[in-house]
Design an enzyme around this catalytic site. Structure first.
Site, PDB file in Angstrom:
ATOM      1  N   ASP A   1     -44.091  58.544  50.924  1.00 47.56           N
ATOM      2  CA  ASP A   1     -43.906  59.844  50.305  1.00 47.56           C
ATOM      3  C   ASP A   1     -45.209  60.615  50.537  1.00 47.56           C
ATOM      4  O   ASP A   1     -46.243  60.013  50.834  1.00 47.56           O
ATOM      5  CB  ASP A   1     -43.627  59.639  48.807  1.00 47.56           C
ATOM      6  CG  ASP A   1     -43.554  60.946  48.059  1.00 47.56           C
ATOM      7  OD1 ASP A   1     -42.908  61.877  48.548  1.00 47.56           O
ATOM      8  OD2 ASP A   1     -44.167  61.038  46.965  1.00 47.56           O
TER       9      ASP A   1
ATOM     10  N   ASP B   1     -46.205  64.063  48.671  1.00 49.00           N
ATOM     11  CA  ASP B   1     -46.726  64.733  47.478  1.00 49.00           C
ATOM     12  C   ASP B   1     -47.031  63.719  46.372  1.00 49.00           C
ATOM     13  O   ASP B   1     -46.127  63.036  45.899  1.00 49.00           O
ATOM     14  CB  ASP B   1     -45.682  65.733  46.960  1.00 49.00           C
ATOM     15  CG  ASP B   1     -45.396  66.833  47.979  1.00 49.00           C
ATOM     16  OD1 ASP B   1     -46.245  67.709  48.129  1.00 49.00           O
ATOM     17  OD2 ASP B   1     -44.336  66.790  48.627  1.00 49.00           O
TER      18      ASP B   1
HETATM   19  C1  G6P Z   1     -41.604  66.749  47.199  1.00 50.22           C
HETATM   20  C2  G6P Z   1     -42.197  67.078  45.853  1.00 50.22           C
HETATM   21  C3  G6P Z   1     -41.257  67.926  45.034  1.00 50.22           C
HETATM   22  C4  G6P Z   1     -40.783  69.124  45.843  1.00 50.22           C
HETATM   23  C5  G6P Z   1     -40.105  68.654  47.103  1.00 50.22           C
HETATM   24  C6  G6P Z   1     -39.631  69.804  47.981  1.00 50.22           C
HETATM   25  O1  G6P Z   1     -40.647  65.769  47.026  1.00 50.22           O
HETATM   26  O2  G6P Z   1     -42.519  65.899  45.141  1.00 50.22           O
HETATM   27  O3  G6P Z   1     -41.944  68.341  43.875  1.00 50.22           O
HETATM   28  O4  G6P Z   1     -39.887  69.912  45.093  1.00 50.22           O
HETATM   29  O5  G6P Z   1     -41.025  67.872  47.850  1.00 50.22           O
HETATM   30  O6  G6P Z   1     -40.750  70.480  48.491  1.00 50.22           O
HETATM   31  P1  G6P Z   1     -40.693  71.867  49.244  1.00 50.22           P
HETATM   32  O7  G6P Z   1     -42.087  72.005  49.784  1.00 50.22           O
HETATM   33  O8  G6P Z   1     -39.668  71.733  50.317  1.00 50.22           O
HETATM   34  O9  G6P Z   1     -40.331  72.889  48.245  1.00 50.22           O
HETATM   35 MG    MG Z   2     -44.186  62.309  45.394  1.00 45.92          MG
END
Ligand code: G6P
Ligand code: MG
Length: 218
Positions: A8, A10
């Site tokens: 992952d 983020d």
């Molecule tokens: C990751 C983060 C989420 C976020 C998602 C989509 O999974 O943990 O918090 O909403 O990505 O990200 P984006 O940059 O496409 O909005």
């Molecule tokens: Mg994450």
């Protein structure tokens, strides 16, 4: 035998979770949903539109917005978020993660990225990590986001490995559920109450090393 790692992004490689939270909190304020730590935790790993739905639902506003209005709210959030991540540099890689990634490379493990973020390629570039990964699962091609296993199944395919040969690395409960559903070994980083379903739990990124993983796996 473990041959690859699906990461992952983020909250695992860099702390964009704080930027996502900051940008979503503005949306929550706007629609009148009370912002809580539980809500912020629950949004980790959840796709952009699914996150918006969760925020609306948390305040009982799920029927108050049209699809077009929802798309506008999500776009506003992303505009704010994109501004926040412009500051990212290689110094923003979380403690220990660069060493961990380098040690995996040196030991011949494969790596792929399993982030549902459409911003992931830009973030990896800012961090100087684009070349570290065999491949990135394209989140736009997914039928379902986390906690559905699809993204981790695809992350194993990207590395041409069987799921049994893969450790998935996550900071979010939804991500751990996705890894487990894909029949991979789940490594959770963070609060053990939140990540209790993970096969291996580490308190923070600095604690994650090949040696520590081998020790925990026995
Ligand atoms: C990751 C983060 C989420 C976020 C998602 C989509 O999974 O943990 O918090 O909403 O990505 O990200 P984006 O940059 O496409 O909005
Ligand atoms: Mg994450």
């Amino acid at each position: 035998e473990i041959k690859g790692f699906a990461f992952d992004l983020d909250g695992v490689i860099t702390d964009t979770a704080k930027f996502h939270a900051q940008a979503w909190q503005q949306v929550a304020d706007k629609v009148g949903t009370n912002w809580t730590e539980d809500l912020a935790d629950g949004l980790k790993g959840i796709s952009r539109m699914d996150s918006l739905e969760m925020i609306l639902k948390a305040g009982g506003h799920e029927n108050d917005y049209s699809q077009a209005e929802k798309e506008k709210l999500a776009a506003e959030k992303n505009d704010n978020y994109v501004q926040l991540i412009k500051t990212l540099t290689p110094d923003d890689i979380l403690p220990g993660m660069l060493d961990f990634i380098k040690s995996l490379q040196a030991s011949g493990y494969k790596m792929s990225l399993a982030s549902v973020s459409l911003n992931a390629p830009v973030i990896l570039k800012s961090l100087g990590l684009t070349d570290a990964f065999e491949g990135i699962v394209n989140p736009a091609s997914l039928k379902k986001g986390k906690p559905d296993p699809e993204i981790y199944v695809r992350a194993a395919e990207v590395m041409k490995l069987d799921p049994k040969q893969v450790i998935g690395v996550e900071d979010a409960a939804a991500g751990v559920t996705a890894i487990n559903g894909a029949n991979e070994t789940s490594l959770g980083i963070g609060n053990s109450d939140v990540l209790h379903e993970a096969d291996l739990i580490f308190p923070d990124t600095a604690a994650v090393t090949i040696e520590a993983i081998k020790e925990k796996m026995g």
